[in-house]
Motif scaffolding. Sequence first.
Motif, PDB file in Angstrom:
ATOM      1  N   ALA A 531      91.456 -26.763   1.576  1.00 52.57           N
ATOM      2  CA  ALA A 531      92.025 -26.505   0.252  1.00 52.57           C
ATOM      3  C   ALA A 531      91.575 -27.564  -0.751  1.00 52.57           C
ATOM      4  O   ALA A 531      91.374 -27.273  -1.939  1.00 52.57           O
ATOM      5  CB  ALA A 531      93.551 -26.467   0.337  1.00 52.57           C
ATOM      6  N   ARG A 532      91.388 -28.789  -0.275  1.00 52.82           N
ATOM      7  CA  ARG A 532      90.897 -29.875  -1.134  1.00 52.82           C
ATOM      8  C   ARG A 532      89.481 -29.562  -1.625  1.00 52.82           C
ATOM      9  O   ARG A 532      89.143 -29.765  -2.794  1.00 52.82           O
ATOM     10  CB  ARG A 532      90.919 -31.189  -0.342  1.00 52.82           C
ATOM     11  N   VAL A 533      88.641 -29.069  -0.736  1.00 57.16           N
ATOM     12  CA  VAL A 533      87.274 -28.703  -1.113  1.00 57.16           C
ATOM     13  C   VAL A 533      87.295 -27.603  -2.184  1.00 57.16           C
ATOM     14  O   VAL A 533      86.592 -27.680  -3.195  1.00 57.16           O
ATOM     15  CB  VAL A 533      86.479 -28.241   0.121  1.00 57.16           C
ATOM     16  N   ALA A 534      88.103 -26.580  -1.944  1.00 63.38           N
ATOM     17  CA  ALA A 534      88.198 -25.479  -2.902  1.00 63.38           C
ATOM     18  C   ALA A 534      88.724 -25.960  -4.251  1.00 63.38           C
ATOM     19  O   ALA A 534      88.205 -25.566  -5.316  1.00 63.38           O
ATOM     20  CB  ALA A 534      89.099 -24.384  -2.338  1.00 63.38           C
ATOM     21  N   ALA A 535      89.751 -26.807  -4.219  1.00 63.84           N
ATOM     22  CA  ALA A 535      90.333 -27.307  -5.468  1.00 63.84           C
ATOM     23  C   ALA A 535      89.334 -28.158  -6.243  1.00 63.84           C
ATOM     24  O   ALA A 535      89.266 -28.088  -7.481  1.00 63.84           O
ATOM     25  CB  ALA A 535      91.603 -28.102  -5.170  1.00 63.84           C
ATOM     26  N   GLU A 536      88.565 -28.960  -5.531  1.00 64.71           N
ATOM     27  CA  GLU A 536      87.581 -29.793  -6.216  1.00 64.71           C
ATOM     28  C   GLU A 536      86.522 -28.928  -6.891  1.00 64.71           C
ATOM     29  O   GLU A 536      86.048 -29.240  -7.989  1.00 64.71           O
ATOM     30  CB  GLU A 536      86.921 -30.761  -5.249  1.00 64.71           C
ATOM     31  N   TYR A 537      86.162 -27.828  -6.271  1.00 64.10           N
ATOM     32  CA  TYR A 537      85.204 -26.924  -6.892  1.00 64.10           C
ATOM     33  C   TYR A 537      85.778 -26.334  -8.184  1.00 64.10           C
ATOM     34  O   TYR A 537      85.082 -26.241  -9.205  1.00 64.10           O
ATOM     35  CB  TYR A 537      84.831 -25.813  -5.922  1.00 64.10           C
ATOM     36  N   ILE A 538      87.035 -25.947  -8.143  1.00 66.39           N
ATOM     37  CA  ILE A 538      87.682 -25.417  -9.350  1.00 66.39           C
ATOM     38  C   ILE A 538      87.747 -26.487 -10.428  1.00 66.39           C
ATOM     39  O   ILE A 538      87.530 -26.203 -11.628  1.00 66.39           O
ATOM     40  CB  ILE A 538      89.085 -24.878  -9.007  1.00 66.39           C
ATOM     41  N   ARG A 539      88.023 -27.730 -10.060  1.00 64.61           N
ATOM     42  CA  ARG A 539      88.017 -28.822 -11.031  1.00 64.61           C
ATOM     43  C   ARG A 539      86.650 -28.907 -11.733  1.00 64.61           C
ATOM     44  O   ARG A 539      86.566 -29.066 -12.957  1.00 64.61           O
ATOM     45  CB  ARG A 539      88.321 -30.160 -10.335  1.00 64.61           C
ATOM     46  N   GLN A 540      85.603 -28.827 -10.956  1.00 63.75           N
ATOM     47  CA  GLN A 540      84.267 -28.925 -11.533  1.00 63.75           C
ATOM     48  C   GLN A 540      83.969 -27.742 -12.464  1.00 63.75           C
ATOM     49  O   GLN A 540      83.395 -27.921 -13.543  1.00 63.75           O
ATOM     50  CB  GLN A 540      83.229 -28.998 -10.414  1.00 63.75           C
ATOM     51  N   GLN A 541      84.353 -26.551 -12.053  1.00 61.63           N
ATOM     52  CA  GLN A 541      84.112 -25.389 -12.911  1.00 61.63           C
ATOM     53  C   GLN A 541      84.955 -25.454 -14.180  1.00 61.63           C
ATOM     54  O   GLN A 541      84.493 -25.076 -15.269  1.00 61.63           O
ATOM     55  CB  GLN A 541      84.416 -24.098 -12.137  1.00 61.63           C
ATOM     56  N   ASP A 542      86.181 -25.939 -14.055  1.00 60.00           N
ATOM     57  CA  ASP A 542      87.065 -26.049 -15.219  1.00 60.00           C
ATOM     58  C   ASP A 542      86.545 -27.093 -16.205  1.00 60.00           C
ATOM     59  O   ASP A 542      86.750 -26.964 -17.417  1.00 60.00           O
ATOM     60  CB  ASP A 542      88.478 -26.414 -14.755  1.00 60.00           C
ATOM     61  N   ALA A 543      85.865 -28.125 -15.691  1.00 59.73           N
ATOM     62  CA  ALA A 543      85.280 -29.130 -16.574  1.00 59.73           C
ATOM     63  C   ALA A 543      84.149 -28.543 -17.412  1.00 59.73           C
ATOM     64  O   ALA A 543      83.863 -29.013 -18.513  1.00 59.73           O
ATOM     65  CB  ALA A 543      84.765 -30.316 -15.756  1.00 59.73           C
ATOM     66  N   LYS A 544      83.529 -27.492 -16.902  1.00 62.32           N
ATOM     67  CA  LYS A 544      82.469 -26.819 -17.656  1.00 62.32           C
ATOM     68  C   LYS A 544      83.047 -25.852 -18.682  1.00 62.32           C
ATOM     69  O   LYS A 544      82.595 -25.787 -19.826  1.00 62.32           O
ATOM     70  CB  LYS A 544      81.562 -26.052 -16.702  1.00 62.32           C
ATOM     71  N   SER A 545      84.031 -25.090 -18.250  1.00 64.60           N
ATOM     72  CA  SER A 545      84.672 -24.111 -19.127  1.00 64.60           C
ATOM     73  C   SER A 545      86.082 -23.869 -18.621  1.00 64.60           C
ATOM     74  O   SER A 545      86.272 -23.629 -17.421  1.00 64.60           O
ATOM     75  CB  SER A 545      83.872 -22.802 -19.115  1.00 64.60           C
ATOM     76  N   PRO A 546      87.096 -23.955 -19.472  1.00 67.31           N
ATOM     77  CA  PRO A 546      88.472 -23.837 -19.010  1.00 67.31           C
ATOM     78  C   PRO A 546      88.716 -22.550 -18.224  1.00 67.31           C
ATOM     79  O   PRO A 546      88.249 -21.468 -18.593  1.00 67.31           O
ATOM     80  CB  PRO A 546      89.294 -23.861 -20.308  1.00 67.31           C
ATOM     81  N   THR A 547      89.467 -22.673 -17.151  1.00 63.62           N
ATOM     82  CA  THR A 547      89.803 -21.559 -16.274  1.00 63.62           C
ATOM     83  C   THR A 547      91.308 -21.289 -16.336  1.00 63.62           C
ATOM     84  O   THR A 547      92.046 -21.961 -17.071  1.00 63.62           O
ATOM     85  CB  THR A 547      89.411 -21.878 -14.822  1.00 63.62           C
ATOM     86  N   ASP A 548      91.752 -20.342 -15.554  1.00 61.15           N
ATOM     87  CA  ASP A 548      93.190 -20.062 -15.475  1.00 61.15           C
ATOM     88  C   ASP A 548      93.971 -21.247 -14.927  1.00 61.15           C
ATOM     89  O   ASP A 548      95.203 -21.293 -15.055  1.00 61.15           O
ATOM     90  CB  ASP A 548      93.440 -18.856 -14.564  1.00 61.15           C
ATOM     91  N   TYR A 549      93.274 -22.212 -14.321  1.00 61.60           N
ATOM     92  CA  TYR A 549      93.940 -23.363 -13.707  1.00 61.60           C
ATOM     93  C   TYR A 549      93.942 -24.588 -14.617  1.00 61.60           C
ATOM     94  O   TYR A 549      94.386 -25.669 -14.209  1.00 61.60           O
ATOM     95  CB  TYR A 549      93.248 -23.722 -12.391  1.00 61.60           C
ATOM     96  N   HIS A 550      93.468 -24.456 -15.846  1.00 59.62           N
ATOM     97  CA  HIS A 550      93.257 -25.608 -16.720  1.00 59.62           C
ATOM     98  C   HIS A 550      94.538 -26.401 -16.967  1.00 59.62           C
ATOM     99  O   HIS A 550      94.529 -27.639 -16.930  1.00 59.62           O
ATOM    100  CB  HIS A 550      92.671 -25.141 -18.054  1.00 59.62           C
ATOM    101  N   LYS A 551      95.627 -25.709 -17.202  1.00 58.68           N
ATOM    102  CA  LYS A 551      96.885 -26.406 -17.487  1.00 58.68           C
ATOM    103  C   LYS A 551      97.499 -27.045 -16.248  1.00 58.68           C
ATOM    104  O   LYS A 551      98.329 -27.942 -16.359  1.00 58.68           O
ATOM    105  CB  LYS A 551      97.884 -25.447 -18.124  1.00 58.68           C
ATOM    106  N   VAL A 552      97.094 -26.610 -15.112  1.00 56.59           N
ATOM    107  CA  VAL A 552      97.606 -27.190 -13.861  1.00 56.59           C
ATOM    108  C   VAL A 552      96.901 -28.496 -13.540  1.00 56.59           C
ATOM    109  O   VAL A 552      97.522 -29.463 -13.085  1.00 56.59           O
ATOM    110  CB  VAL A 552      97.408 -26.199 -12.692  1.00 56.59           C
ATOM    111  N   ILE A 553      95.603 -28.563 -13.791  1.00 55.87           N
ATOM    112  CA  ILE A 553      94.784 -29.710 -13.381  1.00 55.87           C
ATOM    113  C   ILE A 553      95.275 -31.002 -14.030  1.00 55.87           C
ATOM    114  O   ILE A 553      95.432 -31.098 -15.246  1.00 55.87           O
ATOM    115  CB  ILE A 553      93.307 -29.454 -13.728  1.00 55.87           C
ATOM    116  N   ASN A 554      95.566 -31.984 -13.152  1.00 55.72           N
ATOM    117  CA  ASN A 554      96.039 -33.317 -13.550  1.00 55.72           C
ATOM    118  C   ASN A 554      97.345 -33.290 -14.333  1.00 55.72           C
ATOM    119  O   ASN A 554      97.662 -34.223 -15.071  1.00 55.72           O
ATOM    120  CB  ASN A 554      94.976 -34.062 -14.371  1.00 55.72           C
TER     121      ASN A 554
END
Length: 749
Positions: A531-554
């Motif tokens: 799950a950590r690997v998957a979450a880190e990938y989402i973090r990287q994608q969100d840094a490029k363009s906001p995703t549905d998870y943007h408000k959750v991150i950090n």
Amino acid sequence: MTMTGLPSLGSADAAPAPLKPGKRCDELFGLKGSPTKTLPGGDASRAKNLWDQYGYVNPGMEFDGLNPTQQELDAAGKDYKKYPHTDPRRIYARFNAQKQWKDFGDYLTKQYIPNQGNDPRGEAFEKKVVKEMGLTGPDWICQKEVYFTERDPNTGKLVRYKRVLDAYNKSTREIVEMKSNGKPDRSQIRADKAWARQTGWKSYKYTFVFGEEQRSEARTFMKDMKDAAGKDAAGRDRVKSYNFHSDHKPQAPARAANGPYRRSDPFLSNGAGKNAGSRGGGNNMIRQSPPTPQTLKDQIDRIRSNDPTGRMPKGPGGIDFSTLDLRYIGKPVKGEGLNYAFSAQQVDDEYAAGWGGQEKAQLLSDAFFTWLALTPDKFWVNLNPDEPDRVMDAAFGKTDAGRVLLEADLQMKHDFFKAMDPKTDLGKRFWAALPKVNGRPCFTGIRNWIEPGTASVREQDGGIYILDTPLKLKSTPQDFATNPGGEQICNPTEAERDEAQRVIDRMIVPEVEKTINADPQYADLRRVYTARVAAEYIRQQDAKSPTDYHKVINSDNVTKWPLRAPHQGWDKNELFQKYRKIFLNGEFEYDVDTAEGVMVYIVGGVDFSKQPKRNMDPARFRAENPYKPRTAQFAVGQVTDDADQAGYVMLGGNTAGRTADDAEDPTPTPTPTDKPTGKPTDTPSTPAPSATPGGDGASPTPPARDPEGDLAHTGSDTPVGLFVGVAVVLAAAGGGLIWWMRRRRVGRS
């Protein structure tokens, strides 16, 4: 009697009912003009590159989110016929009228909805087989009724079995039976065996087409049929099997795609998409998974009693959810959700596995969100007797991900000691290999911790395939200030200390690391890492363009993903006190062949603040996982066999409640049936890692990539200070114990 175009069937005491002649297969399924083909000459399997899916409408799925109150159930009564099929009270009344299921949710997901899909599934599979195997033209007749007969060995009377043949060809003298699942229909077995023994059918061949991998019941049946039917004049088996391998994909009626009675799940979804949660074939299977082996047995027995013919689709029985892990995350498109797929082993015995799916899927999902919500500098645990106030970050300690890491730390200590046991071959060789000081094996304080190994992933088409997620056990010499009591074994020189560590690294660390990566007691830790690997990938994608998870991150808000039952009362301080008691009193006592009784205690930790990944190059990915992209997409709609990893299945969904065919209705929506008719086929890093941008108002920064194009490492490469351990001999832990150890030494002489 003699039937036109059929072998002589003999006579009976009473005239049989008229038999239905059937209809041309291509006309029955609207396939006129499709080319006619020749059946395989023997047992065969569809090539892996042809494995696919077929869709059909299950009308029961329109109501998969029903959750009535007891008052609503009571008000519905038992007369379901007075309610139309679109009224959920019809289902409430049917539940009230039956006696086997006590819980409405269980009845709905494990009996009612699967039952509603039986006939549509069978028809869709038959149509697919007829088209692709070329059972077309004037000679192929479908749904033809015949009698198979045999003499009762006890009474001598002629027994007739009416049989509906899925496909029959008088000219080529072939019969084809289509099973959308991987097992025979129990109501047809006696009739089929009568055919195999009946001399009038000796010129015919019988091919069974299975849509799923044959289970043990089917393999036994096929062997019996082959033995009974024997071979033709050319020495070929008269009974053949064809593994068609096509996954069924049930869909809700188009009108109900976002209807008021649809269900959504929390897996990997924060409700930011078009719907309020995730849906998919994997979700459907996971919801059917009961919590314990006993409840699984009860569930299978109950379903079998309601399904004596074996028509129901395969349930969770046989899927080993203890091995469930996250293996694919699709492209996170804002507002559209993302596809995901889990992987799990499967076993043939449906009673042997199939429970615990909901708990494991929830842990994966909660850990995924925990890694997104908290900044990486919080991803540590610390069992140090000097620091009871620094066991772990306060917020992290309120999550199951944090609980799993801390419990794994304590378990690792235990397994490290256990590997040193001189009563084992490894332990005996370990103590013999250590440097000797004054005749005693010597090593001093050790710091051990678990950290992620380099994950093997493939980033492709906007998603990530998580192929391997190993964990590493790290060990290093460490002086320890706190004295738990006892006499120091030795005071080694730097050279002796380094030599001892080399022995530990060579003999103990690999053994314990293998345990961490394979044994069931660490399965939750492995899940949390994936799950950590998957979450880190989402973090990287969100840094490029906001995703549905943007408000959750950090956001540092994990209230939505708390400690869940049965661990809702878990307390990090209670585990710390358990650890401290072991530290002070010891856990293992070793009698080493030096006339000394030795007590060993090691302290360690788990560090997930960093998560290195390496992107597998495309050529290797295609060579080793040629079907993985297709399998991951199939898994969104339905449980599917992993063509690249035998013995595994993949199952998943979409976080916005979508599937690939949401906008389509593959077949006309059938009316829900009350009883199916017809025959279906069947310590933080120093410096701490920098936070990934995210949350409201953050300015996304594209993630760095290393020169080889690999995914950038995350966190810091500085080992987390998760503290130390020491080997001591008990000499000051109480007079009684010293006396007892002396008595033992005297006893040896």
